[in-house]
Write an enzyme that holds these catalytic residues in place. Structure first.
Site, PDB file in Angstrom:
ATOM      1  N   SER A  11       0.809  -1.216   0.000  1.00 30.60           N
ATOM      2  CA  SER A  11       0.000   0.000   0.000  1.00 30.60           C
ATOM      3  C   SER A  11       0.841   1.265   0.000  1.00 30.60           C
ATOM      4  CB  SER A  11      -0.940   0.016   1.215  1.00 30.60           C
ATOM      5  OG  SER A  11      -0.195   0.042   2.424  1.00 30.60           O
ATOM      6  N   GLY A  13       4.255   3.782  -1.270  1.00 33.22           N
ATOM      7  CA  GLY A  13       4.622   4.354  -2.563  1.00 33.22           C
ATOM      8  C   GLY A  13       5.386   3.400  -3.455  1.00 33.22           C
ATOM      9  N   TYR A 149      18.004   1.522  12.121  1.00 31.81           N
ATOM     10  CA  TYR A 149      17.483   1.296  10.774  1.00 31.81           C
ATOM     11  C   TYR A 149      18.600   0.850   9.835  1.00 31.81           C
ATOM     12  CZ  TYR A 149      15.200   2.383   6.302  1.00 31.81           C
ATOM     13  OH  TYR A 149      14.679   2.317   5.035  1.00 31.81           O
TER      14      TYR A 149
END
Length: 242
Positions: A11, A13, A149
């Site tokens: 869902s 980009g 990250y």
């Protein structure tokens, strides 16, 4: 023979751009999402305009039971797995909570590992398969205040290289696509327009990338023409990092 692809985080980009690209190329789709119900329904309608089947799969990839249940809810194992779902984290390393560590591990490392483990037996039997892991430029270079990250996205690259060697005799390829700064809601949530301007100034091409450009690379890696490409880390980043 019909081909199926499984895309996580469809869902978003980049995920939606990959979904539409594969739909145009005739792939039937399993589209995973967590919360973006309205967005995924719109993507489903757009994909179905190309005459393909779309099956929506809602699951929280941090929940081990929901993750493992995915394999029991699909009727036909996919030929292509695109591990696109990811979670970011911004903050000082010394202030990173154990809860953050666990959540990014679950989404960025454990989910791609377990989904690949779930789907590779059927790929091996068919002697065809494509696994594409969507990492991040920070997985290659590291980023200040995005240590967690960077760490998890870097681990995804090592996973890609190791799994590629193990599956190569079965004609299953495993590659990583490592986007740089790509237009979309993710960057808009993280940075102000002024900050995005400064990032753009650092990129030799003078612009942000487009989700469709990432999707085009994913499509190339899926094709038969790319059958000899495996274990590679390819970064569409406009020359930002080389």
């Amino acid at each position: 023979m019909e081909k199926w692809a499984f895309i996580t985080g469809a869902s978003g980009g980049i995920g939606s751009a990959i979904s539409l690209m594969l739909a145009q190329k005739g792939y039937h789709l399993y589209l995973h999402y967590r919360k973006g119900h309205e967005e995924i329904e719109k993507i489903k309608v757009r994909c179905e305009q190309y005459g393909i089947h779309v099956v929506l799969i809602q699951a929280d990839l941090t929940d081990l039971d929901e993750l493992q249940n995915i394999g029991r809810t699909i009727s036909r194992m996919p030929d292509v797995l695109v591990n696109n779902a990811g979670l970011t984290h911004y903050g000082l390393f010394t202030e990173t909570r154990i809860e953050d560590v666990e959540q990014l591990y679950q989404i960025n490392i454990r989910a791609p590992f377990l989904l690949a483990q779930m789907f590779t037996p059927s790929m091996v039997r068919r002697q065809f398969g494509r696994i594409i892991n969507i990492s991040s430029i920070w997985g290659m270079t590291g980023a200040s205040c995005e240590v967690l990250y960077s760490m998890t996205k870097g681990a995804l690259l090592s996973f890609t290289k190791a799994l590629a060697k193990e599956l190569a005799p079965s004609q299953v390829t495993v590659n990583a696509v490592v986007p740089g700064a790509i237009e979309g809601k993710l960057l808009q949530r993280q940075f102000s327009s002024e900050e995005l301007g400064l990032i753009t100034d650092e990129i030799p091409m003078g612009r942000l990338g487009k989700p469709e450009e990432v999707a085009s690379l994913v499509w190339y890696l899926i094709q038969e023409d790319a059958a000899y490409i495996t274990g590679q880390v390819i970064s569409p980043n406009g020359g930002w990092y080389t």
